[in-house]
Write a protein that holds these residues in place. Structure first.
Motif, mmCIF file in Angstrom:
data_model
loop_
_atom_site.group_PDB
_atom_site.id
_atom_site.type_symbol
_atom_site.label_atom_id
_atom_site.label_comp_id
_atom_site.label_asym_id
_atom_site.label_seq_id
_atom_site.Cartn_x
_atom_site.Cartn_y
_atom_site.Cartn_z
ATOM 1 N N PRO A 269 -6.923 -74.346 -89.608
ATOM 2 C CA PRO A 269 -5.469 -74.116 -90.256
ATOM 3 C C PRO A 269 -5.323 -75.792 -90.739
ATOM 4 O O PRO A 269 -4.232 -75.826 -91.713
ATOM 5 N N SER A 270 -5.983 -76.729 -90.413
ATOM 6 C CA SER A 270 -5.552 -77.954 -90.955
ATOM 7 C C SER A 270 -5.999 -78.222 -92.330
ATOM 8 O O SER A 270 -5.700 -79.174 -92.886
ATOM 9 N N THR A 271 -7.065 -77.236 -92.888
ATOM 10 C CA THR A 271 -7.458 -77.392 -94.090
ATOM 11 C C THR A 271 -6.756 -77.043 -95.429
ATOM 12 O O THR A 271 -6.155 -76.157 -95.287
ATOM 13 N N SER A 272 -6.709 -78.004 -96.299
ATOM 14 C CA SER A 272 -5.624 -77.740 -97.393
ATOM 15 C C SER A 272 -6.120 -76.579 -98.057
ATOM 16 O O SER A 272 -7.408 -76.149 -98.179
ATOM 17 N N ALA A 273 -5.291 -75.982 -98.986
ATOM 18 C CA ALA A 273 -5.467 -74.782 -100.014
ATOM 19 C C ALA A 273 -6.846 -75.396 -101.007
ATOM 20 O O ALA A 273 -7.659 -74.455 -101.325
ATOM 21 N N ALA A 274 -6.562 -76.580 -101.517
ATOM 22 C CA ALA A 274 -7.593 -76.838 -102.562
ATOM 23 C C ALA A 274 -9.081 -76.934 -101.933
ATOM 24 O O ALA A 274 -10.132 -76.549 -102.595
ATOM 25 N N GLU A 275 -9.024 -77.462 -100.754
ATOM 26 C CA GLU A 275 -10.356 -77.566 -100.062
ATOM 27 C C GLU A 275 -11.019 -76.230 -99.861
ATOM 28 O O GLU A 275 -12.064 -75.900 -99.919
ATOM 29 N N LYS A 276 -10.223 -75.499 -99.398
ATOM 30 C CA LYS A 276 -10.277 -74.147 -98.942
ATOM 31 C C LYS A 276 -11.137 -73.270 -100.200
ATOM 32 O O LYS A 276 -11.975 -72.575 -100.274
ATOM 33 N N ILE A 277 -10.351 -73.504 -101.118
ATOM 34 C CA ILE A 277 -10.723 -72.775 -102.693
ATOM 35 C C ILE A 277 -12.031 -73.296 -103.174
ATOM 36 O O ILE A 277 -12.938 -72.744 -103.399
ATOM 37 N N LYS A 278 -12.325 -74.718 -102.796
ATOM 38 C CA LYS A 278 -13.727 -75.472 -103.352
ATOM 39 C C LYS A 278 -14.755 -74.873 -102.305
ATOM 40 O O LYS A 278 -15.797 -74.741 -103.030
ATOM 41 N N LEU A 279 -14.588 -74.884 -101.025
ATOM 42 C CA LEU A 279 -15.447 -74.252 -100.281
ATOM 43 C C LEU A 279 -15.970 -73.049 -100.267
ATOM 44 O O LEU A 279 -16.950 -72.605 -100.312
ATOM 45 N N GLN A 280 -14.865 -72.191 -100.642
ATOM 46 C CA GLN A 280 -15.025 -70.714 -100.982
ATOM 47 C C GLN A 280 -15.949 -70.435 -102.063
ATOM 48 O O GLN A 280 -16.904 -69.563 -102.196
ATOM 49 N N ALA A 281 -15.911 -71.262 -103.367
ATOM 50 C CA ALA A 281 -16.544 -71.332 -104.465
ATOM 51 C C ALA A 281 -17.924 -71.800 -104.225
ATOM 52 O O ALA A 281 -19.051 -71.138 -104.509
ATOM 53 N N GLN A 282 -18.015 -72.851 -103.138
ATOM 54 C CA GLN A 282 -19.329 -73.383 -102.730
ATOM 55 C C GLN A 282 -20.304 -72.006 -101.985
ATOM 56 O O GLN A 282 -21.317 -71.887 -102.562
ATOM 57 N N ASN A 283 -19.593 -71.500 -101.132
ATOM 58 C CA ASN A 283 -19.997 -70.221 -100.660
ATOM 59 C C ASN A 283 -20.608 -69.037 -101.520
ATOM 60 O O ASN A 283 -21.695 -68.686 -101.137
ATOM 61 N N GLN A 284 -19.955 -68.889 -102.243
ATOM 62 C CA GLN A 284 -20.309 -67.886 -103.252
ATOM 63 C C GLN A 284 -21.328 -68.265 -104.098
ATOM 64 O O GLN A 284 -22.507 -67.351 -104.393
ATOM 65 N N ALA A 285 -21.528 -69.568 -104.461
ATOM 66 C CA ALA A 285 -22.519 -70.164 -105.275
ATOM 67 C C ALA A 285 -23.925 -69.768 -104.433
ATOM 68 O O ALA A 285 -24.882 -69.657 -104.747
ATOM 69 N N LEU A 286 -23.562 -70.345 -103.034
ATOM 70 C CA LEU A 286 -24.699 -70.712 -101.969
ATOM 71 C C LEU A 286 -25.427 -68.981 -101.697
ATOM 72 O O LEU A 286 -26.527 -68.832 -101.701
ATOM 73 N N GLN A 287 -24.320 -68.011 -101.698
ATOM 74 C CA GLN A 287 -24.690 -66.670 -101.441
ATOM 75 C C GLN A 287 -25.760 -66.056 -102.837
ATOM 76 O O GLN A 287 -26.552 -65.489 -102.352
ATOM 77 N N THR A 288 -25.015 -66.397 -103.974
ATOM 78 C CA THR A 288 -25.849 -65.873 -104.951
ATOM 79 C C THR A 288 -27.166 -66.529 -105.259
ATOM 80 O O THR A 288 -28.199 -65.758 -105.437
ATOM 81 N N ILE A 289 -27.457 -67.830 -104.769
ATOM 82 C CA ILE A 289 -28.606 -68.276 -104.750
ATOM 83 C C ILE A 289 -29.588 -67.897 -103.781
ATOM 84 O O ILE A 289 -30.773 -67.521 -104.067
ATOM 85 N N GLU A 290 -29.075 -67.540 -102.499
ATOM 86 C CA GLU A 290 -29.972 -67.060 -101.407
ATOM 87 C C GLU A 290 -30.444 -65.743 -101.773
ATOM 88 O O GLU A 290 -31.622 -65.317 -101.662
ATOM 89 N N ASP A 291 -29.427 -64.802 -102.351
ATOM 90 C CA ASP A 291 -29.893 -63.565 -102.624
ATOM 91 C C ASP A 291 -30.760 -63.642 -103.788
ATOM 92 O O ASP A 291 -31.784 -62.724 -103.802
ATOM 93 N N GLY A 292 -30.327 -64.378 -104.710
ATOM 94 C CA GLY A 292 -31.475 -64.272 -106.085
ATOM 95 C C GLY A 292 -32.909 -64.699 -105.474
ATOM 96 O O GLY A 292 -33.631 -64.039 -105.799
ATOM 97 N N VAL A 293 -33.036 -65.700 -104.691
ATOM 98 C CA VAL A 293 -34.268 -66.163 -104.196
ATOM 99 C C VAL A 293 -34.893 -65.175 -103.481
ATOM 100 O O VAL A 293 -36.039 -64.782 -103.706
ATOM 101 N N ASN A 294 -34.222 -64.465 -102.439
ATOM 102 C CA ASN A 294 -34.959 -63.464 -101.576
ATOM 103 C C ASN A 294 -35.257 -62.294 -102.334
ATOM 104 O O ASN A 294 -36.192 -61.751 -101.905
ATOM 105 N N GLU A 295 -34.312 -61.866 -103.347
ATOM 106 C CA GLU A 295 -34.734 -60.609 -103.876
ATOM 107 C C GLU A 295 -35.724 -60.866 -104.931
ATOM 108 O O GLU A 295 -36.714 -59.807 -105.186
ATOM 109 N N SER A 296 -36.033 -61.815 -105.385
ATOM 110 C CA SER A 296 -37.194 -62.408 -106.216
ATOM 111 C C SER A 296 -38.650 -61.972 -105.633
ATOM 112 O O SER A 296 -39.843 -61.924 -106.250
ATOM 113 N N GLY A 297 -38.642 -62.321 -104.131
ATOM 114 C CA GLY A 297 -39.874 -62.137 -103.452
ATOM 115 C C GLY A 297 -40.783 -63.300 -103.712
ATOM 116 O O GLY A 297 -42.189 -63.398 -103.545
#
Length: 361
Positions: A269-297
């Motif tokens: 709850p103490s995390t600011s809205a700006a920090e949450k938006i930044k980390l959510q964007a990071q997680n989305q980028a990380l998930q894209t990287i992980e999915d892309g690498v694993n799907e590539s074989g």
């Protein structure tokens, strides 16, 4: 080199022929078919200072060189994954190659001051690669960094080429300029790699027996330039899990841990809205990287890659000697060094002459 190497990697003998300007009173006709103008040298009374015209060399060569990976592309089937895995994200922290091999060379003195030769080498070696995969967001901040991974890839290679040496001597001093071009063929790469070597040396000849002018030691020093020629990069094929075993588990564990850590901060709850938006964007980028690498074989499938490498340094300082035992046999040793290259060569040379028809028995 890598293997370069490399590489590959070959010098020209020069010795007593560089002293052809010493004086002699021998006035007999020149007996050998080479060099051209041998009769002219004979007329000037200097033919006894020429080497026998033909020679064979056997050399052992050991070379170490550090490399930069300047371009890297990864393809699996028709899909290009260079957007996820490239020189920036793979973050090569150290690349070097070591080669050991036997070099065989046949040469002839075409002119009294000009030697030409062909060379053939068989090489074994290894390339050490250390990388620390790192991904950054649009602002340049690191969003994922894996531990450093190291790997050693062994290879066998064949090299062949040709070269020439120009020599000059005066009052016991000698100098030479050498140039050779070779091509290296290895199963790791689809195309051959061209390699150019240029060198210059100066030294002095010391007679070891005043009654035997054929026995002498000739120490020298010089400079050598070596580099890949026409290198537009090379294509190859390799299995990633053979090169970096365990990289699969380390990659997925690290990504999942980072996403979980970001989620914990987002849900605080103490995390600011700006920090949450930044980390959510990071997680989305990380998930894209992980999915892309694993799907590539990539971790379990043979992958096609394109790689371009450059030597960190192209120039070494050379120190060596020629020890001539007689007109037919000579020993040689040479060491080259710079901040990111080392070169060692030892060799044995045998020389012989082919007489003109009128001198044959």
């Amino acid at each position: 080199m890598t293997l370069k190497t490399t590489l590959i990697l070959v010098l020209c003998f020069f010795s007593s022929s560089t002293f052809l300007f010493a004086q002699s009173q021998d006035s007999t006709a020149f007996p050998y078919v080479l060099p051209i103008w041998g009769d002219k040298v004979q007329e000037r009374g200097m033919a006894d200072q020429l080497q026998l015209p033909f020679g064979f060399n056997v050399n052992y060569v050991n070379a170490y060189m550090e490399l930069n990976i300047t371009e890297f592309e990864l393809m699996i089937g028709d899909k290009d994954f260079s957007g996820i895995l490239n020189t920036e994200t793979l973050n090569f922290t150290n690349v070097n190659a070591t080669t050991n091999g036997a070099n065989f060379r046949a040469d002839a003195w075409v002119l009294p001051f000009m030697n030409v030769y062909g060379l053939f080498s068989t090489v074994t070696g290894g390339t050490d690669v250390t990388l620390q995969p790192t991904w950054r967001d649009a602002t340049g901040e690191i969003i994922l960094q894996l531990p450093e991974f190291s790997s050693n890839v062994q290879f066998d290679a064949l090299a062949y080429g040709a070269g020439t040496t120009i020599v000059y001597g005066w009052n016991g001093y000698f100098s030479s300029i050498d140039m050779n071009y070779s091509r290296t063929d290895t199963e790791l790469l689809e195309k051959q790699v061209g390699y150019l070597t240029l060198s210059a040396r100066m030294g002095y000849r010391f007679f070891l027996n005043k009654n035997n002018k054929d026995l002498f030691l000739a120490p020298y020093m010089g400079i050598m330039y070596r580099n890949f020629v026409g290198d537009r990069g090379s294509n190859g094929n390799i299995s990633m899990d053979e090169v970096f075993p365990g990289l699969d588990d380390a990659f997925n564990t690290k990504v999942d841990e980072k996403i979980a850590s970001n989620d914990a901060i987002i849900n605080d709850p103490s995390t600011s809205a700006a920090e949450k938006i930044k980390l959510q964007a990071q997680n989305q980028a990380l998930q894209t990287i992980e999915d892309g690498v694993n799907e590539s074989g990539i971790f379990t499938t043979n992958i096609n890659y394109y790689i371009k490498k450059d030597l960190i340094q192209t120039v070494t300082f050379q120190f060596g000697f020629n020890l001539q035992l007689n007109k037919s046999w000579m020993l040689r040793g040479e060491y080259g060094v710079s901040d990111s290259q080392r070169f060692l060569m030892t060799g044995l040379q045998y020389r012989f002459g082919v007489k003109k028809k009128e001198f044959r028995n």
